[in-house]
Design a protein around this motif. Sequence first.
Motif, PDB file in Angstrom:
ATOM      1  N   TYR A 188       0.866  -1.153   0.075  1.00 30.00           N
ATOM      2  CA  TYR A 188      -0.132  -0.330  -0.215  1.00 30.00           C
ATOM      3  C   TYR A 188       0.547   0.437  -0.224  1.00 30.00           C
ATOM      4  N   ASN A 231      -6.033   0.474   5.904  1.00 28.35           N
ATOM      5  CA  ASN A 231      -6.906   0.254   5.190  1.00 28.35           C
ATOM      6  C   ASN A 231      -7.865  -1.257   5.734  1.00 28.35           C
ATOM      7  N   TYR A 291       6.988   1.292  -0.812  1.00 32.15           N
ATOM      8  CA  TYR A 291       5.980   1.057   0.119  1.00 32.15           C
ATOM      9  C   TYR A 291       5.542   1.146  -2.281  1.00 32.15           C
ATOM     10  N   ASN A 292       4.351   0.584  -1.797  1.00 33.24           N
ATOM     11  CA  ASN A 292       3.719   0.018  -3.329  1.00 33.24           C
ATOM     12  C   ASN A 292       3.986  -1.058  -3.892  1.00 33.24           C
ATOM     13  N   GLU A 328     -11.512  -0.741   3.239  1.00 32.78           N
ATOM     14  CA  GLU A 328     -10.640   0.159   1.846  1.00 32.78           C
ATOM     15  C   GLU A 328     -10.499   0.713   1.300  1.00 32.78           C
ATOM     16  N   TYR A 361      -9.934   4.699   0.895  1.00 33.05           N
ATOM     17  CA  TYR A 361      -8.785   5.628   0.685  1.00 33.05           C
ATOM     18  C   TYR A 361      -9.601   5.640  -0.606  1.00 33.05           C
TER      19      TYR A 361
END
Length: 602
Positions: free
Chosen positions: A148, A157, A186-187, A242, A246
């Motif tokens: 994330y 989330n 991240y990601n 989630e 977001y």
Amino acid sequence: MIDPDSELEPRYRSIATTPDWYQTNIPCQVGCPAHTDVSTYIGLISQARFDEAYLLNRKANVVPGVLGRTCARPCEPVCRRNKIDGKPIAICWLKRAAADHREYRHHAQRPPVTKDKKVAIIGAGSAGLACARDLREMGYPVTMYEQYPTGGGVMVNGIPVWRLPREVTREECDEYMEDIGVEVQYNTRVGRDVKLSQLLKDYDAVFIAAGCYIPNAMTGPDNKVIPGANLKGVEDGIRLLEKTNYGEPAFIGKKVAVLGAGFTAMDCCRTAIRFGAEKVYVMYRRSQEEQPSDEYEVDEAKLEHVEFQYLVTQKEVLTNDGTHVSGIRFIRNKLGDPDASGRRRPIAIEGSEFDVDVDTVIPAFGQYSDTTWLEAEELGLEVNKWGVPLIGYDDWMTSHPGLFAGGDYTQGARNLISAIGDGRDIAAAINRYLGGVDKPAESAEEVELPDYRRGMVDNYESIPFELIPSLPLHDRYSNTRETESGFTPEQAVIQARRCLQCQLNIMIDPSICILCSGCVDICPYDCISMEGLSRVVKGDPMHKGTENWRGGADMIIDEEKCIRCGLCIVRCPTDAISMVQFEVSSPNDRWSVSKIPMLNVR
């Protein structure tokens, strides 16, 4: 003189007051999976020392501002204050008060890198953050891989913003890791962007802390997936949260049925209210007494007009057009014998079906771990029937050397504080695997508190329990405004004063005790008694050599009843009674009672 108790059954056995005994005699600290030094931080809050309380909490449980809003509170049911008025100390909410009312931001000092072995952690949730923090403090370079865009895992989330503001998670999950020098990618999804096998080549140890995010199927009484489970308007609870967390598009209609009664179900039903649902049901297959959510969560949902129905199981999601949800069919249950969970098994009552008119169905039956990316066969991993790696619970390591796993990924979906406890244990296990050694625990001390007079200067015994202040109902219909406003500093101090300070203990010096029974007379809860030696179990090691005595007495202290008022100390004519504070610090096994004077009890 003949022992007057000689005709009574022996019932007492003496014990040696070792450090282990002292630790287990502090029930809130025993109940906390991270062994947080609860009594000390509550004592600090009672003196309005919020910054010190916050830092003490951060040392033990890493994210105190988060846990002060979301902790499952296993410490509270065992709190001794329950024995006074049936209400525990508000341990969780006071943790939040320390975070809310501290004066400073408290950027952490970055520990130097002193180790040449590198560690990778997969997942920046509770277990991963706790493990990373402890490993950095030991001097290891740590890199986390998080799919994330932010750290926190289920804190971000899975927990709604109206329960947990994102400025709190940013500070404690992202900025704190940056402060202490944890590198976070991240990601980045392991299995897609980088292979697990590659991490095992690049790092000396790898910890899988990936959590549980795959929703369990929506099954019926026969444990088969029910018809209509894929209709539009069916949204798994964890996926819905989630999306709403977001800011992604999420459909929540006007009439909503939430299936299940756990923490996710409570978050979903109350989120539905905030997104404009006019009627929300929580449907649970067992009875009210067996629902996983705590009473406070359920009461808050009912206050927001959520309707609860118990002893019902879903059979079919209905549709009028073949595409969209138009309702859901249930069957009523009765309870049978306990199942593997220890709860009574729901049994469907034939012919009791009924329909509920809804346009949205939110199953919230828990989650399981994604194992599709593990490369188990290539790595030779031993796994269970669900594909989850088997680990040794003494070292948390999988069958592949250097690959560790834990938290919810191996234990199943639980709560934040349990995962934090796992993460800290795993950090110690990784350190040992990489050649480090546990720091020896400091020796325990008994420190006498002179002039202890709490029962004469403080009305703590009569202070009533107070619920955390929350927004009035008409102000709650926002997904971004925090519903609980929290204790004011003044309220927090008063609530903290209710604590009995279980790290304190009455001690009687038998060499100067004259058995006058004054302490027995003045004790408000009859926790001190004078008993004949015959009431002590035969062969007790503390009474060796007294087996043939015809008289004599023992002073018995019932720790479960003692409220640490100190009135017996004031009453004792020979100063044979004292109040001592147990102090120990053991960095690697996480037990600690801090050496901080408790000024509020003087």
